[in-house]
Motif scaffolding. Structure first.
Motif, PDB file in Angstrom:
ATOM      1  N   CYS A   1       0.838  -1.197   0.000  1.00  0.00           N
ATOM      2  CA  CYS A   1       0.000   0.000   0.000  1.00  0.00           C
ATOM      3  C   CYS A   1       0.877   1.253   0.000  1.00  0.00           C
ATOM      4  O   CYS A   1       1.956   1.265   0.611  1.00  0.00           O
ATOM      5  CB  CYS A   1      -0.923   0.011   1.221  1.00  0.00           C
ATOM      6  SG  CYS A   1      -2.043  -1.413   1.286  1.00  0.00           S
ATOM      7  N   ILE A   2       0.386   2.317  -0.676  1.00  0.00           N
ATOM      8  CA  ILE A   2       1.146   3.563  -0.800  1.00  0.00           C
ATOM      9  C   ILE A   2       0.179   4.746  -0.691  1.00  0.00           C
ATOM     10  O   ILE A   2      -1.044   4.587  -0.803  1.00  0.00           O
ATOM     11  CB  ILE A   2       1.917   3.644  -2.134  1.00  0.00           C
ATOM     12  CG1 ILE A   2       0.941   3.563  -3.318  1.00  0.00           C
ATOM     13  CG2 ILE A   2       2.971   2.556  -2.226  1.00  0.00           C
ATOM     14  CD1 ILE A   2       1.575   3.822  -4.664  1.00  0.00           C
ATOM     15  N   SER A   3       0.758   5.921  -0.474  1.00  0.00           N
ATOM     16  CA  SER A   3       0.036   7.195  -0.515  1.00  0.00           C
ATOM     17  C   SER A   3       0.646   8.056  -1.601  1.00  0.00           C
ATOM     18  O   SER A   3       1.875   8.200  -1.670  1.00  0.00           O
ATOM     19  CB  SER A   3       0.120   7.913   0.837  1.00  0.00           C
ATOM     20  OG  SER A   3      -0.607   7.216   1.822  1.00  0.00           O
ATOM     21  N   LEU A   4      -0.202   8.602  -2.461  1.00  0.00           N
ATOM     22  CA  LEU A   4       0.237   9.450  -3.560  1.00  0.00           C
ATOM     23  C   LEU A   4      -0.258  10.873  -3.310  1.00  0.00           C
ATOM     24  O   LEU A   4      -1.424  11.095  -2.983  1.00  0.00           O
ATOM     25  CB  LEU A   4      -0.311   8.927  -4.893  1.00  0.00           C
ATOM     26  CG  LEU A   4       0.095   7.496  -5.272  1.00  0.00           C
ATOM     27  CD1 LEU A   4      -0.630   7.065  -6.534  1.00  0.00           C
ATOM     28  CD2 LEU A   4       1.601   7.398  -5.463  1.00  0.00           C
ATOM     29  N   GLY A   5       0.599  11.864  -3.484  1.00  0.00           N
ATOM     30  CA  GLY A   5       0.203  13.258  -3.261  1.00  0.00           C
ATOM     31  C   GLY A   5       1.435  14.161  -3.148  1.00  0.00           C
ATOM     32  O   GLY A   5       2.537  13.764  -3.541  1.00  0.00           O
ATOM     33  N   PRO A   6       1.286  15.291  -2.528  1.00  0.00           N
ATOM     34  CA  PRO A   6      -0.006  15.879  -2.116  1.00  0.00           C
ATOM     35  C   PRO A   6      -0.665  16.628  -3.271  1.00  0.00           C
ATOM     36  O   PRO A   6      -0.007  17.072  -4.208  1.00  0.00           O
ATOM     37  CB  PRO A   6       0.414  16.831  -1.016  1.00  0.00           C
ATOM     38  CG  PRO A   6       1.790  17.272  -1.407  1.00  0.00           C
ATOM     39  CD  PRO A   6       2.430  16.109  -2.121  1.00  0.00           C
ATOM     40  N   PHE A   7      -2.008  16.785  -3.181  1.00  0.00           N
ATOM     41  CA  PHE A   7      -2.775  17.505  -4.185  1.00  0.00           C
ATOM     42  C   PHE A   7      -3.433  18.710  -3.514  1.00  0.00           C
ATOM     43  O   PHE A   7      -3.800  18.673  -2.340  1.00  0.00           O
ATOM     44  CB  PHE A   7      -3.823  16.595  -4.812  1.00  0.00           C
ATOM     45  CG  PHE A   7      -3.220  15.369  -5.463  1.00  0.00           C
ATOM     46  CD1 PHE A   7      -2.653  15.464  -6.733  1.00  0.00           C
ATOM     47  CD2 PHE A   7      -3.209  14.133  -4.823  1.00  0.00           C
ATOM     48  CE1 PHE A   7      -2.106  14.356  -7.339  1.00  0.00           C
ATOM     49  CE2 PHE A   7      -2.651  13.027  -5.422  1.00  0.00           C
ATOM     50  CZ  PHE A   7      -2.088  13.128  -6.686  1.00  0.00           C
ATOM     51  N   ALA A   8      -3.609  19.776  -4.277  1.00  0.00           N
ATOM     52  CA  ALA A   8      -4.065  21.038  -3.712  1.00  0.00           C
ATOM     53  C   ALA A   8      -5.519  20.984  -3.265  1.00  0.00           C
ATOM     54  O   ALA A   8      -5.899  21.630  -2.288  1.00  0.00           O
ATOM     55  CB  ALA A   8      -3.872  22.167  -4.726  1.00  0.00           C
ATOM     56  N   ASP A   9      -6.349  20.249  -3.969  1.00  0.00           N
ATOM     57  CA  ASP A   9      -7.766  20.199  -3.598  1.00  0.00           C
ATOM     58  C   ASP A   9      -8.318  18.805  -3.875  1.00  0.00           C
ATOM     59  O   ASP A   9      -7.630  17.933  -4.423  1.00  0.00           O
ATOM     60  CB  ASP A   9      -8.565  21.283  -4.350  1.00  0.00           C
ATOM     61  CG  ASP A   9      -8.308  21.250  -5.841  1.00  0.00           C
ATOM     62  OD1 ASP A   9      -8.187  20.138  -6.411  1.00  0.00           O
ATOM     63  OD2 ASP A   9      -8.198  22.326  -6.454  1.00  0.00           O
ATOM     64  N   ARG A  10      -9.573  18.644  -3.542  1.00  0.00           N
ATOM     65  CA  ARG A  10     -10.220  17.329  -3.676  1.00  0.00           C
ATOM     66  C   ARG A  10     -10.379  16.929  -5.135  1.00  0.00           C
ATOM     67  O   ARG A  10     -10.173  15.769  -5.496  1.00  0.00           O
ATOM     68  CB  ARG A  10     -11.574  17.380  -2.975  1.00  0.00           C
ATOM     69  CG  ARG A  10     -12.337  16.047  -2.960  1.00  0.00           C
ATOM     70  CD  ARG A  10     -13.717  16.211  -2.360  1.00  0.00           C
ATOM     71  NE  ARG A  10     -14.411  14.933  -2.280  1.00  0.00           N
ATOM     72  CZ  ARG A  10     -14.370  14.123  -1.231  1.00  0.00           C
ATOM     73  NH1 ARG A  10     -13.669  14.475  -0.151  1.00  0.00           N
ATOM     74  NH2 ARG A  10     -15.013  12.973  -1.221  1.00  0.00           N
ATOM     75  N   ASP A  11     -10.731  17.874  -5.991  1.00  0.00           N
ATOM     76  CA  ASP A  11     -10.941  17.556  -7.402  1.00  0.00           C
ATOM     77  C   ASP A  11      -9.659  17.060  -8.060  1.00  0.00           C
ATOM     78  O   ASP A  11      -9.673  16.117  -8.868  1.00  0.00           O
ATOM     79  CB  ASP A  11     -11.471  18.788  -8.133  1.00  0.00           C
ATOM     80  CG  ASP A  11     -12.874  19.179  -7.658  1.00  0.00           C
ATOM     81  OD1 ASP A  11     -13.566  18.298  -7.089  1.00  0.00           O
ATOM     82  OD2 ASP A  11     -13.255  20.346  -7.830  1.00  0.00           O
ATOM     83  N   THR A  12      -8.550  17.699  -7.722  1.00  0.00           N
ATOM     84  CA  THR A  12      -7.269  17.257  -8.303  1.00  0.00           C
ATOM     85  C   THR A  12      -6.908  15.855  -7.827  1.00  0.00           C
ATOM     86  O   THR A  12      -6.395  15.025  -8.591  1.00  0.00           O
ATOM     87  CB  THR A  12      -6.152  18.245  -7.936  1.00  0.00           C
ATOM     88  OG1 THR A  12      -6.537  19.573  -8.294  1.00  0.00           O
ATOM     89  CG2 THR A  12      -4.857  17.881  -8.630  1.00  0.00           C
ATOM     90  N   ALA A  13      -7.171  15.555  -6.571  1.00  0.00           N
ATOM     91  CA  ALA A  13      -6.888  14.214  -6.044  1.00  0.00           C
ATOM     92  C   ALA A  13      -7.757  13.164  -6.718  1.00  0.00           C
ATOM     93  O   ALA A  13      -7.299  12.052  -7.023  1.00  0.00           O
ATOM     94  CB  ALA A  13      -7.101  14.211  -4.534  1.00  0.00           C
ATOM     95  N   MET A  14      -9.035  13.497  -6.973  1.00  0.00           N
ATOM     96  CA  MET A  14      -9.918  12.551  -7.656  1.00  0.00           C
ATOM     97  C   MET A  14      -9.465  12.300  -9.087  1.00  0.00           C
ATOM     98  O   MET A  14      -9.541  11.172  -9.585  1.00  0.00           O
ATOM     99  CB  MET A  14     -11.361  13.092  -7.631  1.00  0.00           C
ATOM    100  CG  MET A  14     -11.993  13.102  -6.240  1.00  0.00           C
ATOM    101  SD  MET A  14     -13.702  13.723  -6.269  1.00  0.00           S
ATOM    102  CE  MET A  14     -14.481  12.471  -7.283  1.00  0.00           C
ATOM    103  N   ALA A  15      -8.962  13.340  -9.750  1.00  0.00           N
ATOM    104  CA  ALA A  15      -8.463  13.168 -11.114  1.00  0.00           C
ATOM    105  C   ALA A  15      -7.223  12.266 -11.125  1.00  0.00           C
ATOM    106  O   ALA A  15      -7.064  11.404 -12.008  1.00  0.00           O
ATOM    107  CB  ALA A  15      -8.148  14.524 -11.727  1.00  0.00           C
ATOM    108  N   ALA A  16      -6.347  12.438 -10.158  1.00  0.00           N
ATOM    109  CA  ALA A  16      -5.153  11.580 -10.076  1.00  0.00           C
ATOM    110  C   ALA A  16      -5.545  10.136  -9.777  1.00  0.00           C
ATOM    111  O   ALA A  16      -4.940   9.183 -10.303  1.00  0.00           O
ATOM    112  CB  ALA A  16      -4.214  12.117  -8.996  1.00  0.00           C
ATOM    113  N   GLN A  17      -6.559   9.959  -8.964  1.00  0.00           N
ATOM    114  CA  GLN A  17      -7.044   8.610  -8.652  1.00  0.00           C
ATOM    115  C   GLN A  17      -7.560   7.918  -9.915  1.00  0.00           C
ATOM    116  O   GLN A  17      -7.323   6.728 -10.132  1.00  0.00           O
ATOM    117  CB  GLN A  17      -8.148   8.702  -7.596  1.00  0.00           C
ATOM    118  CG  GLN A  17      -8.665   7.355  -7.103  1.00  0.00           C
ATOM    119  CD  GLN A  17      -9.759   7.528  -6.076  1.00  0.00           C
ATOM    120  OE1 GLN A  17     -10.407   8.576  -6.004  1.00  0.00           O
ATOM    121  NE2 GLN A  17      -9.967   6.503  -5.269  1.00  0.00           N
ATOM    122  N   GLY A  18      -8.268   8.689 -10.771  1.00  0.00           N
ATOM    123  CA  GLY A  18      -8.752   8.110 -12.023  1.00  0.00           C
ATOM    124  C   GLY A  18      -7.632   7.838 -13.008  1.00  0.00           C
ATOM    125  O   GLY A  18      -7.689   6.863 -13.765  1.00  0.00           O
TER     126      GLY A  18
END
Length: 282
Positions: A132-149
């Motif tokens: 398991c890993i953590s990827l980031g950091p992202f500035a906001d929630r929308d950017t994190a969701m885009a990276a997840q996709g």
């Protein structure tokens, strides 16, 4: 008296011995013993009366020895070894065609059993340990969701996590809208307590007077879980706080299959990757 008895006994014994001597038979002559096999038998030549017999000459001993030599049997010849008769040849196989209605024996039933060990299928390889890993950091929630996709199939069991930026203070508050009066707010609090929800208080001053505060959180994720619990109990709460630029987002996920942390980071566009305990990923 005793003397007379002894005389009578002796007389009877004498009479008995005399009768036995007269009645006994002639002794049976014992037959001569047979000579052992292979030994010459001695035969005597017929000789005339001693008075008429001429004086022995020098030739007689030679004749007697010749006769004895002739009478000696020759040693037995060893038996010739007998050769066993040749065995009869096996009967020739019949060339007559087999009847058509008799099925030919199958190879599986005629073939002898071979002591070949059965092949054991290889044991399945144990699954690779989950990473398991953590990827980031992202500035906001929308950017994190885009990276997840963007990471797509490289990730499994992924989630978004919001944390405060180092050195920034930001809080999230969950609140119910302000009531028209203090009595109405207190009635709402009683219903909240009856639903098994704790950690609440009525705001007494400011623009949120008679509003009901239901918790204060340092990250958005905890505040959203609180709002979901209130919604399940029938209360419509709102989220207050969280100034822009005071929080950052991470994508927590488990790697799928043969994916590597570096490949997942490059595809998601994250600036960093961190190891994560899979037990904490729910």
């Amino acid at each position: 008296m005793l003397t007379r008895a002894l005389i009578v006994v002796l007389a009877i014994l004498n009479v008995g011995v005399a009768l036995w001597w007269m009645l006994r038979g002639e002794p049976v002559p014992t037959p001569p013993a047979e000579p052992p096999t292979g030994v010459a038998r001695l035969q005597l030549l017929d000789t005339p009366n001693a008075a008429a017999a001429p004086a022995p000459s020098a030739a007689q001993p030679a004749a007697a020895s010749t006769a004895l030599a002739d009478a000696t049997p020759a040693p037995p010849k060893p038996a010739a070894p007998t050769t066993p008769a040749p065995a009869a040849p096996p009967p020739a196989p019949s060339t007559a065609p087999a009847p058509s209605n008799v099925p030919a024996p199958s190879t599986a039933s005629v073939a002898p059993a071979v002591g070949r060990p059965t092949e054991t299928p290889p044991a399945p390889a144990p699954p690779a340990p989950l990473q398991c890993i953590s990827l980031g950091p992202f500035a906001d929630r929308d950017t994190a969701m885009a990276a997840q996709g963007n990471a797509g199939t490289l990730l499994q069991r992924s989630r978004l996590r919001e944390v405060a930026k180092p050195g920034a203070s930001s809080t999230y508050r969950v609140m119910l809208p302000a009531a028209a009066s203090r009595e109405e707010a207190q009635a709402t609090v009683k219903r909240i307590a009856a639903a098994g929800i704790s950690d609440y208080y009525i705001m007494a001053q400011g623009e949120d007077t008679n509003a009901i505060a239901l918790g204060q959180y340092r990250n958005r994720e905890g505040a959203e879980r609180r709002m979901a619990a209130l919604a399940a109990a029938g209360f419509s709460a709102r989220l207050v706080g969280g100034a822009a630029g005071t929080a950052q987002w991470w994508v927590d996920a488990a790697l799928a299959g043969q994916a590597t942390p570096s490949a997942a980071r490059q595809r998601s566009g994250a600036a960093q990757q961190r190891s994560l305990e899979c037990a904490g990923l729910r």
